[in-house]
Each structure stands twice: as structure tokens, then as C-alpha cells.
Design an enzyme around this catalytic site. Structure first.
Site: not given
Lengths: 74, 220
Positions: B84, B194, B196
Site C-alpha cells: 500500500c 494488504h 499482512e
């Protein structure tokens, strides 16, 4: 010297901010406005104006997506 | 292995990124002002709003002392992942091709999307199968990938598209549905979604782990 740098989206690059402003205008009664482009303006004091273009290319504008124009004020 | 996760003023996903890394190895958060990144084996540049996203997203972060060390690390072949805002930083730093523009909708987006692994050879995708679709969330306002026609052709021709949004799932107007790209060497990868945030069944998907597993594979 005092310089003013105008930065705008390159021709042909989608400018959603400009589009949003353009769409808002008729609702306020401003008809007949088109091709709105939104950029930004940076004013700065610089000792060595010959370094301005490099400064613009390296930081103030992203040459992939933006054009810049340097205007010397005084 | 040890991951280093950068933290800039305005970063907000570095803790999640470090947690994701810790499922694979050790993780250490690195302050942007540090001139050394220590003895880490891989670097993650997390999401957020580095330096308030002033001027242009990602444009100031690339001048951070830690970023100079990251650039050297990448040049020596070290695996670097930008997520991002981290992707935006890598593009602004010229470490990845292209640029990120505001979403076509002009709206902030937050949703789960499918992304197809296009190149499974990079340091951050080699635990995946080519063509595999990962379910990973996106959350951004400036995620519309753009490259001028000539550069876009070169990116496509050299196989530098790492991820594409699955058909019909391009959330932001990215050109050619590109969700992530890699550098020519394949050790630097950036993407808007994302990974994560997709490492635990609790949040709906563990597909994001594959990227971190890939880095471990790349170093093995």
C-alpha cells in the site's frame, strides 16, 4: 529569488479531483464549465534558480504523471 | 530468518506487518531515521500515511535515512516488499515502475478482493502457484496503478506484473487490472492489497501468509 511552481496532471491522465469539481459546478448553477483540472502550486525562495528544474523533477512533481511549470516572481 | 519492518511518522500497519512476519520468523521494527537496517534478511515497507502523505503519497518517505539503506539492500538483491503506502514509496523512489493515482471513484475503499498471482518467480510470490487467486483486503484512496503506455508495455513484456485483480474485481481503476509489480530482478515487489491483514482465519483469510513464506523460501 521567489519562484512559483505550478504542477498539474499530465494531459490524458485521469484527474478524479478535477472531475469531481466539474460535476459539482452545475449543481451550484455554474453551467458551461468543462475540462476542469486540479493541480497544486508551490512557492519557494531559492538562491540558485538554475537548480529549480532538477528540484521539480526530483521532488515537487512526479514526471510520470505530472507536468510542471516554473514562474519566477521576482 | 529476520524481517525488518519500517516505521515512518504516519505509518499505521507496521505492527500488523510485524505480526505477519513473526508467523514465519523474527521481526524488528526499524525507525525511519535510522541509517542502518541492521542484520535483517528481508524488508517490509508497511501501509499508512508516511509523513502525512504531504505533497504526493510516498514522495517524502523515500528521502528517509532508512530508505537509503533499504535501497542499498535491494541493490544487493535483498528481498523488499512494499504494501500500500509502501508500494507508493517504492514507486516514488524509482525502485518499482509506475505510479499510483487516486482511485477512479475518488472514494476510500476497504474490501476483500481476489488477486491473481501472475508471476510466481519473485522473492515474494514463489510460495504461490502461477494463476492462483489469493483473497486479500484492500484499503486505500490512492491505489489506481498507472504507467505511461511505453512503460506499461515494458512491464508486461518483461513479466513484471506480480499480481492482477481477479476478473471483475479491480476496485480502483488500475491499468490492466494491475494490483502489484516487481522490479526486473524480482527481489522488490509492491502491491496495494494488504497481505499482512490476511494471516489469520479470524479475519477471513490466511492467503497473505504466502508472501511472507515466499521470502523465507527465497532466502533458503
Amino acid at each position: 529569488m521567489l519562484a512559483r511552481v505550478l504542477i498539474r496532471p499530465k494531459e490524458g491522465i485521469l484527474d478524479p479531483q478535477g472531475k469531481a469539481v466539474e460535476r459539482a459546478l452545475p449543481t451550484l448553477g455554474f453551467e458551461g464549465v468543462g475540462d476542469v483540472r486540479v493541480g497544486r502550486m508551490v512557492e519557494l525562495e531559492i538562491d540558485d534558480e538554475s537548480r529549480l528544474p532538477e528540484l521539480c523533477e526530483k521532488l515537487l512533481a512526479n514526471p510520470l504523471i505530472e507536468d510542471f511549470e516554473i514562474e519566477s516572481v521576482e | 530468518m529476520k524481517f525488518g519492518v519500517l516505521r515512518f511518522p504516519g505509518s499505521c500497519d507496521e505492527v500488523d506487518a510485524a505480526h505477519a512476519c513473526e508467523r514465519i520468523g523474527d521481526a524488528e521494527i526499524i525507525w525511519h531515521g535510522d541509517e542502518s537496517i541492521g542484520d535483517v534478511d528481508a524488508i517490509v515497507i508497511p501501509g499508512g500515511f508516511s509523513y502525512g502523505d504531504y505533497l504526493r503519497v510516498g514522495s517524502i518517505a523515500r528521502f528517509a535515512p532508512a530508505m537509503e539503506a533499504v535501497a542499498r539492500f535491494a541493490q544487493e538483491g535483498g528481498p523488499v516488499l512494499g504494501i500500500c503506502n509502501g508500494f507508493q514509496v517504492l514507486c516514488e523512489a524509482g525502485m518499482l515502475p509506475g505510479a499510483l493515482l487516486p482511485n477512479r471513484s475518488l472514494r476510500f475503499l476497504c474490501r476483500q478482493v481476489g488477486i491473481e498471482v501472475v508471476d510466481a518467480g519473485s522473492a515474494w510470490t514463489r510460495a504461490c502457484e502461477p494463476g492462483e487467486v489469493l483473497s486479500i483486503p484492500v484499503k486505500h484512496t490512492t491505489g489506481c496503478f498507472f504507467a505511461p503506455p511505453e512503460q506499461l508495455e515494458a512491464i508486461e513484456a518483461s513479466g513484471q506484473v506480480a499480481f492482477r485483480y481477479a476478473p471483475g474485481e479491480n476496485p480502483n481503476g488500475s491499468v490492466n487490472d494491475i494490483a502489484g509489480v516487481r522490479n526486473e530482478a524480482g527481489n522488490v515487489v509492491g502491491l496495494m492489497p494488504h497481505p499482512e491483514h490476511a494471516v489469520d482465519e479470524l479475519t477471513g483469510s490466511v492467503d497473505g501468509l504466502r508472501l511472507f513464506e515466499s521470502a523465507a523460501l527465497a532466502l533458503a
